[in-house]
Scaffold this motif. Structure first.
Motif, mmCIF file in Angstrom:
data_model
loop_
_atom_site.group_PDB
_atom_site.id
_atom_site.type_symbol
_atom_site.label_atom_id
_atom_site.label_comp_id
_atom_site.label_asym_id
_atom_site.label_seq_id
_atom_site.Cartn_x
_atom_site.Cartn_y
_atom_site.Cartn_z
ATOM 1 N N SER A 155 -6.686 -4.124 6.432
ATOM 2 C CA SER A 155 -6.271 -3.914 7.816
ATOM 3 C C SER A 155 -5.073 -2.974 7.883
ATOM 4 C CB SER A 155 -5.926 -5.268 8.449
ATOM 5 O OG SER A 155 -5.426 -5.102 9.761
ATOM 6 N N TRP A 156 -4.122 -3.173 6.985
ATOM 7 C CA TRP A 156 -2.926 -2.329 6.948
ATOM 8 C C TRP A 156 -3.294 -0.885 6.604
ATOM 9 C CZ3 TRP A 156 1.935 -3.688 3.487
ATOM 10 C CH2 TRP A 156 3.014 -2.890 3.871
ATOM 11 N N ASN B 149 13.558 5.364 -5.897
ATOM 12 C CA ASN B 149 14.517 4.781 -4.961
ATOM 13 C C ASN B 149 13.788 4.046 -3.853
ATOM 14 O OD1 ASN B 149 17.419 5.707 -5.613
ATOM 15 N ND2 ASN B 149 16.210 7.575 -5.871
ATOM 16 N N LEU B 150 14.484 3.093 -3.237
ATOM 17 C CA LEU B 150 13.932 2.412 -2.074
ATOM 18 C C LEU B 150 13.774 3.416 -0.937
ATOM 19 C CD1 LEU B 150 16.162 -0.805 -2.121
ATOM 20 C CD2 LEU B 150 13.794 -0.614 -2.906
ATOM 21 N N SER B 151 12.719 3.229 -0.121
ATOM 22 C CA SER B 151 12.512 4.169 0.985
ATOM 23 C C SER B 151 12.507 3.490 2.348
ATOM 24 C CB SER B 151 11.214 4.959 0.782
ATOM 25 O OG SER B 151 10.087 4.118 0.852
ATOM 26 N N GLY B 152 12.923 2.210 2.418
ATOM 27 C CA GLY B 152 13.201 1.651 3.733
ATOM 28 C C GLY B 152 12.455 0.409 4.157
ATOM 29 N N LEU B 153 11.335 0.084 3.525
ATOM 30 C CA LEU B 153 10.543 -1.059 3.972
ATOM 31 C C LEU B 153 10.582 -2.177 2.941
ATOM 32 C CD1 LEU B 153 8.372 -2.257 5.964
ATOM 33 C CD2 LEU B 153 6.663 -1.280 4.426
ATOM 34 N N ALA B 154 10.823 -3.396 3.388
ATOM 35 C CA ALA B 154 10.721 -4.573 2.523
ATOM 36 C C ALA B 154 10.349 -5.760 3.392
ATOM 37 C CB ALA B 154 12.034 -4.837 1.787
ATOM 38 N N GLY B 155 9.386 -6.534 2.959
ATOM 39 C CA GLY B 155 8.992 -7.691 3.755
ATOM 40 C C GLY B 155 7.972 -8.548 3.035
ATOM 41 N N GLU B 156 7.840 -9.785 3.498
ATOM 42 C CA GLU B 156 6.854 -10.708 2.957
ATOM 43 C C GLU B 156 5.667 -10.791 3.912
ATOM 44 O OE1 GLU B 156 8.523 -14.410 1.453
ATOM 45 O OE2 GLU B 156 10.491 -13.455 1.343
ATOM 46 N N LEU B 157 4.473 -10.842 3.355
ATOM 47 C CA LEU B 157 3.254 -10.836 4.153
ATOM 48 C C LEU B 157 2.885 -12.256 4.580
ATOM 49 C CD1 LEU B 157 3.273 -8.077 2.804
ATOM 50 C CD2 LEU B 157 0.815 -8.278 2.430
ATOM 51 N N GLY C 146 -10.396 5.496 -0.991
ATOM 52 C CA GLY C 146 -11.039 6.309 0.033
ATOM 53 C C GLY C 146 -12.376 5.793 0.516
ATOM 54 N N ALA C 147 -12.856 4.696 -0.042
ATOM 55 C CA ALA C 147 -14.146 4.142 0.382
ATOM 56 C C ALA C 147 -13.978 3.278 1.632
ATOM 57 C CB ALA C 147 -14.750 3.315 -0.754
ATOM 58 N N ASN C 148 -15.053 3.103 2.376
ATOM 59 C CA ASN C 148 -15.107 2.188 3.530
ATOM 60 C C ASN C 148 -14.040 2.466 4.586
ATOM 61 O OD1 ASN C 148 -17.214 0.778 2.217
ATOM 62 N ND2 ASN C 148 -15.708 -0.435 1.076
ATOM 63 N N GLY C 149 -13.683 3.736 4.746
ATOM 64 C CA GLY C 149 -12.753 4.098 5.803
ATOM 65 C C GLY C 149 -11.287 3.954 5.458
ATOM 66 N N GLN C 150 -10.984 3.442 4.260
ATOM 67 C CA GLN C 150 -9.575 3.344 3.875
ATOM 68 C C GLN C 150 -9.088 4.681 3.323
ATOM 69 O OE1 GLN C 150 -11.688 0.931 2.568
ATOM 70 N NE2 GLN C 150 -10.948 -1.034 3.323
ATOM 71 N N ILE D 168 -3.473 3.586 11.439
ATOM 72 C CA ILE D 168 -2.885 4.928 11.380
ATOM 73 C C ILE D 168 -1.404 4.911 11.742
ATOM 74 C CG2 ILE D 168 -5.063 6.091 11.880
ATOM 75 C CD1 ILE D 168 -4.078 6.476 14.764
ATOM 76 N N ASN D 169 -0.926 3.821 12.330
ATOM 77 C CA ASN D 169 0.488 3.712 12.676
ATOM 78 C C ASN D 169 1.286 2.971 11.608
ATOM 79 O OD1 ASN D 169 0.270 4.966 15.281
ATOM 80 N ND2 ASN D 169 -0.790 3.111 15.958
ATOM 81 N N ALA D 170 0.636 2.646 10.493
ATOM 82 C CA ALA D 170 1.326 1.923 9.426
ATOM 83 C C ALA D 170 2.472 2.760 8.878
ATOM 84 C CB ALA D 170 0.348 1.575 8.307
#
Length: 320
Positions: A204-205, A132-140, A270-274, A209-211
């Motif tokens: 970047s995204w 199911n959709l969980s609330g976010l939709a957008g174009e980058l 999980g590499a490079n801080g992601q 941590i606030n993503a």
């Protein structure tokens, strides 16, 4: 005019039964609360269709009810599918949704304007019994600060076809899918900036941590020519990861050339801080429909590509 759900001619029914058997052998089954099947498919010029069971020479378009039923049965094997090359006319997409049934839904972008955008949309189809959709939709879009950079690999313009991000939930897992169709251009180097741009955007995204959510999976047609080529390295330069199961030479992308590496499903590991993807990858592959779909029609690969596609669907199975 025939309707999508009218009784099928026997030869269509026989072909669909053969296709279903082949799918049973090659695509993992859906298991309630145990697995998640995500796919991406560039369906060539997925727009209008001729509403007859079997189109003939001179019909425009050649895509017909038989081919749309084949497309729908392939899509049915997955929980959520990112589709590229959906056109402004969505008759074929709407008919596909009717065939899939009331438990299925879709979400899609508007049409990309401009010649380079090729009048395309991007869409997701999903089985609401499992996703199911969980609330976010957008174009980058590309931030102005990036476009003002001095590096030759910094994007100077926006994406030709804006990547489309949508969040979904399956059982206790929430994840964001980002699909894109990278500009093909006149030469392979024309694609570098878009690939670098989307990789930088996602990196970047993922580090924010606030993503909204950090379970990011990118999938679509990246127009990468070959395994390990410059485009591949550019795309992976920000830490995106493609599992070995999807890098195998056995996992073809194009019905015309096994060496092409156009379509991808990737994430951060999980590499490079992601952050590391919380979904556990089980296996993946592509589905070769050429020998089965529309088998009774005697079509060349070129004709088949306009009725089905010139790309194979690419899929990944995750453990829930």
């Amino acid at each position: 005019m025939m309707k999508t759900l009218e009784p099928q001619p026997q030869e269509v029914k026989d072909n669909l039964e053969e296709l279903l058997k082949d799918l049973d052998e090659k695509i993992p089954p859906k298991q309630l609360d145990r697995n998640l099947l995500i796919a991406t498919w560039n369906i060539r010029g997925f727009g209008d269709l001729t509403r007859v069971w079997m189109s003939k020479e001179g019909d425009t378009p050649r895509r017909d009810l038989h081919s749309v039923h084949c497309i729908a049965e392939i899509l049915r094997r997955f929980d959520v599918i990112a589709i590229q090359e959906v056109k402004s006319n969505i008759r074929a997409l709407r008919d596909t949704l009717k065939i899939l049934g009331s438990e299925w839904s879709m979400i899609l972008t508007d049409v990309n304007q401009g010649d380079a955008g090729n009048g395309e949309r991007m869409a997701y189809l999903f089985d609401t019994r499992r996703v199911n959709l969980s609330g976010l939709a957008g174009e980058l879009v590309v931030p102005d600060e990036w476009r003002n950079g001095v590096s030759k690999n910094v994007m100077q313009e926006q994406f030709v076809r804006s990547p489309y991000a949508v969040s979904f939930r399956s059982k206790h897992q929430t994840f964001i899918l980002i699909t894109l169709h990278v500009l093909y251009g006149k030469k392979s180097t024309d694609r570098i900036n878009e690939l670098k741009g989307i990789a930088q955007w996602l990196s970047s995204w993922a580090k924010d941590i606030n993503a909204y959510h950090q379970n990011l999976i990118i999938l679509g047609d990246f127009n990468i020519e070959a395994r390990g080529d410059l485009l591949d390295q550019t795309f992976l330069s920000e830490g995106l990861y493609i599992p070995e199961g999807l890098q195998s030479k056995e996992v073809s992308r194009s019905i015309f050339n096994d060496t092409k590496y156009y379509d991808q499903i990737a994430w951060f590991n999980g590499a490079n801080g992601q952050p590391k993807l919380s979904l556990e990858f089980v296996r993946g592959g592509s589905y070769d429909f050429v020998a089965t779909a529309l088998k009774n029609r005697g079509l060349t690969k070129q004709k088949l590509s306009f009725m089905m596609s010139d790309h194979y669907p690419l899929w990944a199975e995750f453990k829930l």
